[in-house]
Design a protein around this motif. Structure first.
Motif, mmCIF file in Angstrom:
data_model
loop_
_atom_site.group_PDB
_atom_site.id
_atom_site.type_symbol
_atom_site.label_atom_id
_atom_site.label_comp_id
_atom_site.label_asym_id
_atom_site.label_seq_id
_atom_site.Cartn_x
_atom_site.Cartn_y
_atom_site.Cartn_z
ATOM 1 N N CYS A 299 0.843 -1.191 0.000
ATOM 2 C CA CYS A 299 0.000 0.000 0.000
ATOM 3 C C CYS A 299 0.880 1.244 0.000
ATOM 4 O O CYS A 299 1.852 1.338 0.758
ATOM 5 C CB CYS A 299 -0.918 0.000 1.227
ATOM 6 N N LEU A 300 0.536 2.219 -0.844
ATOM 7 C CA LEU A 300 1.320 3.438 -0.973
ATOM 8 C C LEU A 300 0.532 4.674 -0.547
ATOM 9 O O LEU A 300 0.868 5.790 -0.931
ATOM 10 C CB LEU A 300 1.770 3.614 -2.437
ATOM 11 N N CYS A 301 -0.510 4.467 0.269
ATOM 12 C CA CYS A 301 -1.391 5.598 0.590
ATOM 13 C C CYS A 301 -0.706 6.650 1.458
ATOM 14 O O CYS A 301 -1.091 7.817 1.445
ATOM 15 C CB CYS A 301 -2.671 5.104 1.257
ATOM 16 N N GLY A 302 0.304 6.266 2.239
ATOM 17 C CA GLY A 302 1.029 7.221 3.063
ATOM 18 C C GLY A 302 0.299 7.687 4.301
ATOM 19 O O GLY A 302 0.771 8.568 5.014
ATOM 20 N N SER A 303 -0.838 7.083 4.595
ATOM 21 C CA SER A 303 -1.612 7.478 5.767
ATOM 22 C C SER A 303 -0.955 6.986 7.052
ATOM 23 O O SER A 303 -0.264 5.960 7.060
ATOM 24 C CB SER A 303 -3.030 6.900 5.672
ATOM 25 N N GLN A 304 -1.182 7.703 8.152
ATOM 26 C CA GLN A 304 -0.671 7.238 9.440
ATOM 27 C C GLN A 304 -1.382 5.962 9.883
ATOM 28 O O GLN A 304 -0.911 5.261 10.768
ATOM 29 C CB GLN A 304 -0.866 8.328 10.493
ATOM 30 N N TYR A 305 -2.509 5.662 9.242
ATOM 31 C CA TYR A 305 -3.260 4.449 9.562
ATOM 32 C C TYR A 305 -3.002 3.339 8.547
ATOM 33 O O TYR A 305 -3.727 2.339 8.517
ATOM 34 C CB TYR A 305 -4.758 4.755 9.590
ATOM 35 N N CYS A 306 -1.980 3.507 7.713
ATOM 36 C CA CYS A 306 -1.722 2.546 6.639
ATOM 37 C C CYS A 306 -1.509 1.142 7.191
ATOM 38 O O CYS A 306 -0.766 0.933 8.149
ATOM 39 C CB CYS A 306 -0.496 2.984 5.838
ATOM 40 N N LYS A 307 -2.167 0.165 6.560
ATOM 41 C CA LYS A 307 -2.079 -1.234 6.989
ATOM 42 C C LYS A 307 -0.924 -1.975 6.315
ATOM 43 O O LYS A 307 -0.696 -3.146 6.601
ATOM 44 C CB LYS A 307 -3.402 -1.942 6.694
ATOM 45 N N GLY A 308 -0.234 -1.314 5.410
ATOM 46 C CA GLY A 308 0.957 -1.924 4.817
ATOM 47 C C GLY A 308 0.714 -2.591 3.481
ATOM 48 O O GLY A 308 1.572 -2.561 2.604
ATOM 49 N N PHE A 309 -0.457 -3.242 3.327
ATOM 50 C CA PHE A 309 -0.761 -3.973 2.095
ATOM 51 C C PHE A 309 -2.164 -3.606 1.614
ATOM 52 O O PHE A 309 -3.032 -3.248 2.410
ATOM 53 C CB PHE A 309 -0.679 -5.479 2.309
ATOM 54 N N LEU A 310 -2.349 -3.740 0.305
ATOM 55 C CA LEU A 310 -3.685 -3.531 -0.253
ATOM 56 C C LEU A 310 -4.580 -4.698 0.129
ATOM 57 O O LEU A 310 -4.111 -5.832 0.266
ATOM 58 C CB LEU A 310 -3.621 -3.410 -1.766
ATOM 59 N N PRO A 311 -5.862 -4.456 0.303
ATOM 60 C CA PRO A 311 -6.812 -5.547 0.611
ATOM 61 C C PRO A 311 -6.816 -6.598 -0.480
ATOM 62 O O PRO A 311 -6.565 -6.317 -1.641
ATOM 63 C CB PRO A 311 -8.158 -4.824 0.703
ATOM 64 N N PHE A 312 -7.150 -7.815 -0.081
ATOM 65 C CA PHE A 312 -7.152 -8.947 -1.000
ATOM 66 C C PHE A 312 -8.308 -9.869 -0.655
ATOM 67 O O PHE A 312 -8.533 -10.175 0.509
ATOM 68 C CB PHE A 312 -5.834 -9.706 -0.913
ATOM 69 N N ASP A 313 -9.047 -10.290 -1.673
ATOM 70 C CA ASP A 313 -10.188 -11.174 -1.455
ATOM 71 C C ASP A 313 -9.709 -12.620 -1.455
ATOM 72 O O ASP A 313 -9.299 -13.163 -2.486
ATOM 73 C CB ASP A 313 -11.220 -10.959 -2.581
ATOM 74 N N LEU A 314 -9.772 -13.267 -0.324
ATOM 75 C CA LEU A 314 -9.258 -14.631 -0.177
ATOM 76 C C LEU A 314 -10.093 -15.658 -0.932
ATOM 77 O O LEU A 314 -9.656 -16.784 -1.111
ATOM 78 C CB LEU A 314 -9.218 -15.008 1.312
ATOM 79 N N SER A 315 -11.302 -15.280 -1.358
ATOM 80 C CA SER A 315 -12.153 -16.249 -2.035
ATOM 81 C C SER A 315 -11.805 -16.400 -3.493
ATOM 82 O O SER A 315 -12.344 -17.256 -4.184
ATOM 83 C CB SER A 315 -13.622 -15.840 -1.908
ATOM 84 N N LEU A 316 -10.884 -15.569 -4.014
ATOM 85 C CA LEU A 316 -10.504 -15.646 -5.436
ATOM 86 C C LEU A 316 -9.116 -16.242 -5.578
ATOM 87 O O LEU A 316 -8.321 -16.220 -4.662
ATOM 88 C CB LEU A 316 -10.559 -14.263 -6.062
#
Length: 316
Positions: A299-316
């Motif tokens: 994730c490149l959002c730069g927010s102080q709340y950044c989770k580090g990675f983009l969301p991913f749908d585990l069902s696919l």
């Protein structure tokens, strides 16, 4: 209720552009500008600004069809939503059939701010607008908003965050609660979504499938929106872990929901628009469950709340 919203396996370096009439307005004034990539389909123009003509030529080679609303592909359920009100006063009274059954969410041609308190996608809200079976005026009824499309001039530009193309309002600020646009594309079945994800991965191509889940009693209703071939301005909007837009599922003339993007807060001129691809759900708890062969996108959002990675749908 909505459980989770995922925007899976995204790479921002995909050349995200729609095909449009190349004889349209193209002018150079320090930067190059396409005045309206929707070719008049939207009520307000969707401009594109860029610096490098070579970059523009690369974008020309990718064909995408601009649509204002989602379209269904063969096999997808497109059941109509048939009930409507018989109001003669353009739904100004409280006894409007649509209001009394589904509630009323809009004030001053925007979303009531009370519904924007949550940090996540509104899990218990489904907006039902008046539809083609209602007797109220399409232009004057206050319960018709999303169906009118993009509500202000928007611009596609190269984001400074390194996320490729982004979207901003370059002429005026956006007020809290204002409808911005929907996330439009092809409505596809889950099996087709899985197939497209596999095919894209095999050729090292990105995909933009938005998976919406609603929990209704003991059932899970899933809607997959894929704008990779057919889409609108919404597909250019980047992810942020601290976004300024929020998705609300909105139904108008169909049981299939529209993913409508509203401003969570006041947004300044030229401030990049963003929404949380996970709908505000912290999906990092799922990281250990993901097969090690699945590459997580940073994730490149730069927010102080950044989770580090983009969301991913585990069902696919």
């Amino acid at each position: 209720m909505i459980n989770k919203l995922y925007f899976h396996h995204v790479s921002f370096m995909f050349f995200r552009i729609f095909f449009f009439n190349m004889t349209g307005s193209l002018k150079e004034n320090r930067r190059l500008i396409i005045e309206d990539i929707s070719n008049g389909l939207e009520k307000f123009p969707i401009s594109l600004i860029y610096d490098d003509i070579k970059e523009f030529e690369e974008l020309q080679n990718i064909f995408h069809k601009y649509v204002v609303n989602c379209v269904t592909v063969p096999g997808a359920d497109s059941s109509s939503y048939y009930d409507g009100c018989d109001c003669k006063d353009d739904c100004k009274s409280e006894d409007c059939g649509c209001k009394s059954i589904h509630g009323f969410f809009y004030i001053s041609r925007g979303l009531n701010p009370i519904f924007l308190q949550s940090n996540s996608i509104a899990s218990n809200i489904s907006i039902y607008e008046c539809n083609s079976n209602c007797s109220c005026s399409p232009d004057k009824c206050p319960n018709r908003l999303v169906q009118h499309g993009v509500s202000l001039p928007l611009q596609i530009f190269k984001s400074d965050s390194g996320c490729g193309w982004g979207v901003r309002s370059h002429t005026r600020r956006i007020r809290k609660g204002e409808f911005v646009c929907e996330y439009a594309g092809e409505i596809i079945k889950t099996d087709e979504a899985k197939h497209r994800w596999i095919m894209a991965k095999e050729i090292n191509e990105d995909n933009y499938i938005l998976c919406l889940r609603e929990h209704v009693k003991d059932r899970v209703l899933r809607t997959n929106i894929d704008p990779i071939h057919i889409g609108n301005i919404g597909r250019f909007i980047n992810h942020s872990c601290d976004p300024n837009l929020q998705i609300f599922l909105t139904r108008i003339n169909s049981l299939i929901p529209t993913a409508a993007l509203f401003a969570k807060k006041d947004i300044g001129v030229n401030e990049e628009l963003s929404f949380d691809y996970a709908g505000g759900v912290n999906d990092n708890s799922d990281i250990q469950e993901i097969n090690i062969n699945v590459e997580r996108k940073k994730c490149l959002c730069g927010s102080q709340y950044c989770k580090g990675f983009l969301p991913f749908d585990l069902s696919l």
